[in-house]
Design a protein around this motif. Structure first.
Motif, PDB file in Angstrom:
ATOM      1  N   ASP A  69       0.856  -1.187   0.000  1.00 47.52           N
ATOM      2  CA  ASP A  69       0.000   0.000   0.000  1.00 47.52           C
ATOM      3  C   ASP A  69       0.885   1.228   0.000  1.00 47.52           C
ATOM      4  O   ASP A  69       1.069   1.897   1.005  1.00 47.52           O
ATOM      5  CB  ASP A  69      -0.910  -0.034   1.226  1.00 47.52           C
ATOM      6  CG  ASP A  69      -1.921   1.094   1.199  1.00 47.52           C
ATOM      7  OD1 ASP A  69      -1.825   1.957   0.309  1.00 47.52           O
ATOM      8  OD2 ASP A  69      -2.796   1.115   2.075  1.00 47.52           O
ATOM      9  N   CYS A 115      -7.820   4.065   5.342  1.00 47.73           N
ATOM     10  CA  CYS A 115      -6.672   4.800   4.813  1.00 47.73           C
ATOM     11  C   CYS A 115      -7.037   6.179   4.283  1.00 47.73           C
ATOM     12  O   CYS A 115      -6.454   7.174   4.687  1.00 47.73           O
ATOM     13  CB  CYS A 115      -6.051   3.945   3.717  1.00 47.73           C
ATOM     14  SG  CYS A 115      -4.686   4.694   2.892  1.00 47.73           S
ATOM     15  N   ARG A 172      -6.239  12.485   8.137  1.00 47.09           N
ATOM     16  CA  ARG A 172      -6.500  11.587   9.263  1.00 47.09           C
ATOM     17  C   ARG A 172      -6.887  12.397  10.511  1.00 47.09           C
ATOM     18  O   ARG A 172      -6.286  12.270  11.567  1.00 47.09           O
ATOM     19  CB  ARG A 172      -5.268  10.740   9.560  1.00 47.09           C
ATOM     20  CG  ARG A 172      -4.735   9.963   8.360  1.00 47.09           C
ATOM     21  CD  ARG A 172      -3.911   8.782   8.812  1.00 47.09           C
ATOM     22  NE  ARG A 172      -2.938   8.335   7.845  1.00 47.09           N
ATOM     23  CZ  ARG A 172      -3.218   7.706   6.711  1.00 47.09           C
ATOM     24  NH1 ARG A 172      -4.481   7.470   6.387  1.00 47.09           N
ATOM     25  NH2 ARG A 172      -2.258   7.323   5.910  1.00 47.09           N
ATOM     26  N   ASN A 218       3.197   0.109   6.771  1.00 53.17           N
ATOM     27  CA  ASN A 218       2.211  -0.225   7.793  1.00 53.17           C
ATOM     28  C   ASN A 218       2.875  -1.214   8.751  1.00 53.17           C
ATOM     29  O   ASN A 218       3.970  -0.949   9.227  1.00 53.17           O
ATOM     30  CB  ASN A 218       0.910  -0.706   7.167  1.00 53.17           C
ATOM     31  CG  ASN A 218       0.196   0.450   6.460  1.00 53.17           C
ATOM     32  OD1 ASN A 218       0.238   1.578   6.951  1.00 53.17           O
ATOM     33  ND2 ASN A 218      -0.422   0.205   5.338  1.00 53.17           N
TER      34      ASN A 218
HETATM   35 MO   LIG Z   1      -2.877   3.616   3.889  1.00 60.44          MO
END
Ligand SMILES: [Mo]
Ligand SMILES: Nc1nc2c(c(=O)[nH]1)N[C@H]1C(S)=C(S)[C@@H](COP(=O)(O)OP(=O)(O)OC[C@H]3O[C@@H](n4cnc5c(=O)[nH]c(N)nc54)[C@H](O)[C@@H]3O)O[C@H]1N2
Ligand SMILES: Nc1nc2c(c(=O)[nH]1)N[C@H]1C(S)=C(S)[C@@H](COP(=O)(O)OP(=O)(O)OC[C@H]3O[C@@H](n4cnc5c(=O)[nH]c(N)nc54)[C@H](O)[C@@H]3O)O[C@H]1N2
Ligand code: SF4
Length: 670
Positions: free
Chosen positions: A15, A144, A304, A564
């Motif tokens: 990702d 995400c 975020r 991650n």
């Molecule tokens: Mo992500």
């Protein structure tokens, strides 16, 4: 080249926006070398500090190679080896029992971002037809980028924007809440090309990241106040009389509303909100007013937050006001995934009746008694998802049947009843699309899977067969799935076939070069940019809450050495990460008797984790930062940053709020 040596083209599945092209050298059936492919126009040969160890990782001693069944208590990570037949039989019996007694919606297929493959991973079909036949709950993969996707879709009709390659043509580049050199470094070469042509590069980030250190200018903004900064910059553009009236007139809706909002945010007010010096805001506003094209790179970090969707929407208004969308190198680039028009045929018609949707980031709340089976694949929620302690409690429930398809014995695997061994990228077929470039990528398997590992698609085919399911599309092969994906008929895919991808390794989407989006209008119902009438600034939780017992804003961005939670068990990368660390401004450190190198507890009402203090002016007073990715069981104190992160929704798209939490720090006493 020795006898029996092969070079196999593949693509990085992780990702990461860059989706690198790689070449695996195979000797006598064994992968002996992996290199970035210098021929790829965007990734141009380099991989990254993490994936340089991918081959080593595929051969790591802790790789899961066989199906396993739990023998210890949940959470103990104690398993016995079983055969695939035994695993499939036990799973079939349990799933059938759950469907009969509680209905399919009692199953939560929890897929994450471990691979973004369209055949094997979260972007595509893997498993979803199978779940539809069983009538399982839907899974909302919002962890995400959901807030930003929604914010951008409201204004532009799509999260898609600039082709990142066109940053080479920008004259002003704003790296806004994005850590390019860590989280997608191939863009940097294009930024350097622009610089060679005189471009000015500004990083807007509460942390002086390695990217901010390399920029011409760094604005250490107060977290979650970026929309106010965007309004302030546009305020200066208006004062300079440099708004593009023709563009506003002909390509946008709602200008009068937005203009009124902008006028409420003069630089002096914005300085108060953002903590940035007024002259810096004014100077950047003047630069923005007079520099065409300006390219804005804003990725997932900035959204975020409680106001993350609005933040993206308001920043994205800038190129509408300046008319930057007219020029190659102008506009905003979040993700190119909005330009990908594959045919993702999950066969929702197979669902007998509508089902509920369960939300990835809200696992701690939604994993209640109504869920009887949690099926985790390409995800590591015990480490990655917010409110970790509550997730752990939920995973301990005895009557919850938990299956985890995994490559490594993660924190989540420890709570599984059945573990199924998963292939890694060099061992399976997949089709990818970068979310930071405009190419479709092919991944040809280079070697046979080790042990008894199976790919996601093959695991679901075998399970369907074991359960005697008759729906033919459950048995489509990987190549058939890839062909279906390419068959949407969208003009951007004209001429792109599986054969061609297999031969060439990648193909650029069928779009002009340079690609300038929105030249034919925006994909909104009106065909125009929609500025909207909602408030243009929604402060983050930490920018608006009363601070009380937890006065510090915690940001938990990408780690340079992990992807991650992937690679956090690689000994060398773990060593280089220097363990969980926390950046603390000298003023905040001295107030708490914390010194550099000391261990601290980072805590709030959700829980706590331990980290080594790095006293540094890389963060402003009131802000602390620790990276995501560490595993609980490899961390002192047995928990990680997500033990303190709230399971709370952002303003749009139910996005996650990983950079928007309040904590306190104290020295560790033991
Ligand atoms: Mo992500
Ligand atoms: N090495 C590495 N690369 C990765 C990843 C990884 O784990 N490691 N993760 C991948 C994934 S899954 C994703 S989604 C992308 C994410 O890539 P990025 O979008 O770069 O995401 P983050 O690292 O979360 O945040 C980027 C920056 O935003 C800053 N930031 C946080 N809050 C604010 C704010 O309110 N305002 C502003 N202006 N800045 C803010 C952070 O300090 C951080 O430096 O990267 C991918 N690439
Ligand atoms: N504190 C904090 N937490 C965050 C973030 C943050 O900024 N701060 N960022 C969030 C973001 S952006 C994201 S995208 C999420 C990611 O969260 P998740 O989607 O849970 O991803 P990972 O933690 O990387 O776990 C992926 C797992 O998939 C496995 N895997 C890889 N490939 C395959 C495969 O082919 N098959 C199978 N079966 N398994 C595979 C890997 O071994 C790994 O254990 O984390 C979020 N968590
Ligand atoms: S993680 Fe990103 S930079 Fe590293 S190899 Fe994969 S795509 Fe390339």
């Amino acid at each position: 080249m020795s006898l029996g040596e092969l070079r196999v083209l593949g693509a990085c599945p992780l990702d990461c926006p860059d989706t690198c092209s790689w070449v695996v050298t195979v000797q006598d059936g064994k992968a002996v070398k992996m290199r970035g492919n210098p021929d790829h126009p965007y990734t141009r040969g380099a991989l990254c500090v993490k994936v340089n160890r991918y081959l080593e990782h595929t051969q790591a001693p802790d790789r899961i190679l066989h199906p396993m069944r739990r023998i210890g208590p949940k959470g103990s990570g104690r398993f016995e080896r079983i055969s695939w037949d035994e695993a499939l039989e036990e799973i079939s019996v349990r799933l059938r029992g759950i469907v009969d007694e509680h209905g399919g919606a009692a199953i939560w297929p929890y897929v994450g971002t471990g691979t973004l493959g369209y055949v094997q991973g979260s972007e595509g079909v893997a498993g979803r037809r199978f779940w539809n036949v069983l009538g399982a709950s839907r899974h909302f993969l919002n962890i995400c980028s959901a807030a930003g996707n929604t914010g951008l879709s409201r204004i532009n009709g799509t999260p898609g924007g600039m082709d990142p390659e066109t940053f080479a043509l920008s004259k002003l580049i704003l790296l806004w809440g994005t850590n390019t050199l860590t989280s997608g470094h191939h863009l940097w070469k294009f930024i350097q090309d622009a610089r060679a042509d005189g471009a000015h590069v500004v990083a807007i980030d509460p942390i002086r990241t390695r990217t901010a250190e390399q920029a011409d200018e760094h604005l250490p903004i107060r977290p979650g106040t970026d929309a106010a900064l965007a309004l302030g910059l546009m305020n200066v553009v208006l004062s300079e009389g440099m708004e593009d009236r023709d563009y506003l007139e002909n390509h946008t809706n709602g200008w009068e509303n937005l203009r009124a909002e902008i006028l409420r945010y003069p630089p002096a007010r914005v300085a108060e909100i953002t903590g940035l010096p007024e002259p810096d805001i004014r100077a950047l506003g003047v630069r923005l007013a007079h520099t065409r094209p300006t390219g804005i790179r804003a990725t997932m970090g900035i959204q975020r937050h409680a106001g993350g969707g609005t933040t993206m929407r308001t920043i994205a208004a800038i190129p509408g006001v300046t008319g930057d969308w007219r020029h190659p190198g102008g506009g905003i680039a979040y993700s190119t995934s909005g330009h990908i028009h594959l045919n993702i045929d999950t066969r929702d018609d197979l669902l007998a009746e509508p089902v509920r949707t369960l939300t990835m980031t809200r696992l701690a709340d939604e994993l209640d008694e109504s869920v009887k089976c949690l099926w985790v694949y390409a995800a590591n929620p015990m480490s990655s998802t917010a409110d970790q302690n509550r997730i752990r409690e939920k995973l301990l429930r005895e009557d919850l049947f938990t299956v985890v398809m995994e490559q490594f014995p993660t924190d989540t695997v420890d709570y599984a009843d059945i573990v199924l061994p998963a292939t890694m990228q060099i061992e399976h077929t997949d089709l990818h699309a970068g979310y930071g470039h405009m190419y479709l990528m092919w991944n040809e398997p280079a070697v046979e899977p080790p042990g008894e590992c199976l790919s996601t698609a093959e695991t679901f085919r075998r399970l369907a067969r074991h359960m005697g399911l008759t729906e033919p599309s459950l048995y489509d092969s990987d190549l058939e799935l890839a062909e279906q994906l390419l068959s949407s008929g969208h003009p951007s895919l004209t001429g792109i076939t599986v054969d061609r991808l297999r031969k060439e390794g990648w193909v650029r989407l069928n779009v002009p070069q340079p690609f300038v989006p929105f030249t034919d209008g925006f994909p909104t119902p009106s065909g125009r940019m929609e500025f909207g009438s909602e408030p243009a600034y929604v402060p983050s939780h930490t920018a608006s809450a009363t601070r009380g017992a937890y006065p510090l804003t915690l940001i938990t961005p990408a780690s340079h050495t992990f992807l991650n939670t992937i690679f956090a068990n690689n000994p060398e990368l773990l060593r280089r990460s220097k363990g969980p660390r926390i950046l603390v401004n000298p003023a905040d450190a001295s107030r708490r008797d914390l010194s550099d190198g000391q261990r601290a507890r980072v805590f709030n009402d959700n829980g706590e984790f331990e980290a080594v203090v790095e006293v540094s002016d890389k963060v402003q007073p009131g802000v602390v930062a620790s990276t995501k990715g560490h595993w609980r069981k490899l961390s002192r104190g047995g928990s990680t940053a997500n033990a303190v992160v709230d399971a709370r929704d952002a303003d749009m798209g139910r996005g996650a709020v990983y950079h928007d939490n309040l904590v306190e720090l104290s020295p560790c006493t033991s």
